[in-house]
Design a protein around this motif. Structure first.
Motif, PDB file in Angstrom:
ATOM      1  N   SER A  36       0.810  -1.218   0.000  1.00  0.00           N
ATOM      2  CA  SER A  36       0.000   0.000   0.000  1.00  0.00           C
ATOM      3  C   SER A  36       0.844   1.270   0.000  1.00  0.00           C
ATOM      4  O   SER A  36       0.325   2.368  -0.223  1.00  0.00           O
ATOM      5  CB  SER A  36      -0.938   0.000   1.211  1.00  0.00           C
ATOM      6  OG  SER A  36      -0.194  -0.045   2.416  1.00  0.00           O
ATOM      7  N   ARG A  37       2.141   1.151   0.248  1.00  0.00           N
ATOM      8  CA  ARG A  37       3.010   2.325   0.238  1.00  0.00           C
ATOM      9  C   ARG A  37       3.433   2.713  -1.173  1.00  0.00           C
ATOM     10  O   ARG A  37       4.051   3.756  -1.377  1.00  0.00           O
ATOM     11  CB  ARG A  37       4.258   2.058   1.085  1.00  0.00           C
ATOM     12  CG  ARG A  37       3.968   1.843   2.573  1.00  0.00           C
ATOM     13  CD  ARG A  37       5.178   1.351   3.304  1.00  0.00           C
ATOM     14  NE  ARG A  37       5.593   0.047   2.795  1.00  0.00           N
ATOM     15  CZ  ARG A  37       6.644  -0.638   3.258  1.00  0.00           C
ATOM     16  NH1 ARG A  37       7.386  -0.124   4.215  1.00  0.00           N
ATOM     17  NH2 ARG A  37       6.951  -1.814   2.757  1.00  0.00           N
ATOM     18  N   MET A  38       3.110   1.858  -2.152  1.00  0.00           N
ATOM     19  CA  MET A  38       3.499   2.121  -3.531  1.00  0.00           C
ATOM     20  C   MET A  38       2.265   2.390  -4.393  1.00  0.00           C
ATOM     21  O   MET A  38       1.168   1.925  -4.078  1.00  0.00           O
ATOM     22  CB  MET A  38       4.273   0.919  -4.096  1.00  0.00           C
ATOM     23  CG  MET A  38       5.537   0.605  -3.331  1.00  0.00           C
ATOM     24  SD  MET A  38       6.402  -0.829  -4.012  1.00  0.00           S
ATOM     25  CE  MET A  38       7.003  -0.133  -5.558  1.00  0.00           C
ATOM     26  N   SER A  39       2.469   3.134  -5.467  1.00  0.00           N
ATOM     27  CA  SER A  39       1.361   3.405  -6.390  1.00  0.00           C
ATOM     28  C   SER A  39       1.089   2.165  -7.227  1.00  0.00           C
ATOM     29  O   SER A  39       2.011   1.604  -7.816  1.00  0.00           O
ATOM     30  CB  SER A  39       1.721   4.572  -7.314  1.00  0.00           C
ATOM     31  OG  SER A  39       1.937   5.748  -6.567  1.00  0.00           O
ATOM     32  N   ALA A  58      -8.609 -10.999  -8.042  1.00  0.00           N
ATOM     33  CA  ALA A  58      -7.615 -11.930  -7.495  1.00  0.00           C
ATOM     34  C   ALA A  58      -6.910 -11.383  -6.274  1.00  0.00           C
ATOM     35  O   ALA A  58      -6.076 -12.060  -5.671  1.00  0.00           O
ATOM     36  CB  ALA A  58      -6.588 -12.269  -8.578  1.00  0.00           C
ATOM     37  N   GLY A  59      -7.231 -10.139  -5.909  1.00  0.00           N
ATOM     38  CA  GLY A  59      -6.665  -9.573  -4.682  1.00  0.00           C
ATOM     39  C   GLY A  59      -5.554  -8.567  -4.879  1.00  0.00           C
ATOM     40  O   GLY A  59      -4.937  -8.123  -3.903  1.00  0.00           O
ATOM     41  N   ALA A  60      -5.274  -8.167  -6.126  1.00  0.00           N
ATOM     42  CA  ALA A  60      -4.199  -7.220  -6.381  1.00  0.00           C
ATOM     43  C   ALA A  60      -4.681  -5.779  -6.176  1.00  0.00           C
ATOM     44  O   ALA A  60      -5.871  -5.479  -6.348  1.00  0.00           O
ATOM     45  CB  ALA A  60      -3.678  -7.386  -7.802  1.00  0.00           C
ATOM     46  N   ARG A  61      -3.770  -4.908  -5.825  1.00  0.00           N
ATOM     47  CA  ARG A  61      -4.049  -3.478  -5.803  1.00  0.00           C
ATOM     48  C   ARG A  61      -3.969  -2.998  -7.242  1.00  0.00           C
ATOM     49  O   ARG A  61      -2.961  -3.184  -7.912  1.00  0.00           O
ATOM     50  CB  ARG A  61      -3.047  -2.730  -4.932  1.00  0.00           C
ATOM     51  CG  ARG A  61      -3.104  -3.106  -3.468  1.00  0.00           C
ATOM     52  CD  ARG A  61      -2.052  -2.368  -2.653  1.00  0.00           C
ATOM     53  NE  ARG A  61      -2.266  -0.924  -2.682  1.00  0.00           N
ATOM     54  CZ  ARG A  61      -1.481  -0.055  -3.306  1.00  0.00           C
ATOM     55  NH1 ARG A  61      -0.423  -0.485  -3.993  1.00  0.00           N
ATOM     56  NH2 ARG A  61      -1.727   1.228  -3.280  1.00  0.00           N
ATOM     57  N   VAL A  62      -5.006  -2.369  -7.717  1.00  0.00           N
ATOM     58  CA  VAL A  62      -5.089  -1.973  -9.122  1.00  0.00           C
ATOM     59  C   VAL A  62      -5.386  -0.483  -9.225  1.00  0.00           C
ATOM     60  O   VAL A  62      -6.284   0.026  -8.557  1.00  0.00           O
ATOM     61  CB  VAL A  62      -6.213  -2.773  -9.842  1.00  0.00           C
ATOM     62  CG1 VAL A  62      -6.340  -2.346 -11.294  1.00  0.00           C
ATOM     63  CG2 VAL A  62      -5.920  -4.266  -9.751  1.00  0.00           C
ATOM     64  N   GLY A  63      -4.620   0.184 -10.081  1.00  0.00           N
ATOM     65  CA  GLY A  63      -4.832   1.615 -10.284  1.00  0.00           C
ATOM     66  C   GLY A  63      -5.928   1.877 -11.283  1.00  0.00           C
ATOM     67  O   GLY A  63      -6.281   1.013 -12.083  1.00  0.00           O
TER      68      GLY A  63
END
Length: 199
Positions: A172-175, A192-197
């Motif tokens: 979460s500290r990265m874009s 699938a659980g990824a952080r997506v922009g």
């Protein structure tokens, strides 16, 4: 290999259960080692603490590695419930720092590959994916996921499941990545659980 998702294959579910049993047993084993260490400290002369303290620190480190591995089980299952297996799609090689690198074709630009890594941390040198790749036993792997975000590697069967991810997909500290990815691919990665922009 024709299932819509990897999880739909009974062999995948068996492989995941084996992985879960092994990783949970490893955590319990390292936790059980602490009472044994304490008993050894109490039953031996005080000067032997110079021996027992390093043993404690090593045990704590390996227990933490085992706990991290066990904590990835639910995330691994989530990936397998979204993506299908792609057999032999990943090239696997060993890096100079002792880690393992997986090269997977970019789903939307197959002529280019995306790298995912594992290992390179103290205590991971004896892991299957480090030993087998270094010895040349494994050179390709099955892959389920999107290499721009996260996925699961396996040897044919599937066996030896391993979750891998780009750091920005989980930290979460990265874009999070948002360029060069179609809306459909982002939706799958998010499922699938990824952080997506977002664009």
């Amino acid at each position: 290999m024709h299932e819509k998702t990897a999880w739909a294959d009974p062999a995948t579910r068996r492989a995941w259960r084996r992985t879960a049993v092994f990783r949970c047993a490893a955590v319990l084993g390292w936790m059980a080692g602490f009472p044994a260490w304490l008993f050894a400290v109490v039953m031996t002369p005080a000067w032997l603490l110079v021996v027992w303290m390093p043993v404690l620190f090593v045990g704590i480190w390996y227990a933490l590695l085992a706990a991290v591995a066990a904590s990835s089980l639910m995330g691994m299952r989530r990936v397998l419930r979204v993506y299908p297996w792609q057999a032999g799609i990943a090239e696997v090689r060993s890096k100079k720092n002792g880690s393992t690198q997986f090269l997977v074709p970019n789903p939307e630009r197959p002529e280019k590959t995306v790298g995912l890594g594992f290992g390179g941390v103290i205590g991971t040198g004896r892991h299957f994916w480090v030993r087998a790749v270094k010895s040349g036993q494994v050179t390709t792997a099955w892959f389920a996921g999107d290499p721009r975000y996260l996925g699961v590697m396996a040897t044919p069967g599937p066996r030896n499941l391993l979750q891998v991810a780009q750091r920005e997909a989980t930290d979460s500290r990265m874009s999070p990545r948002k360029r060069g990815v179609s809306p459909g691919a982002r939706a799958l990665a998010r499922a699938a659980g990824a952080r997506v922009g977002e664009d």
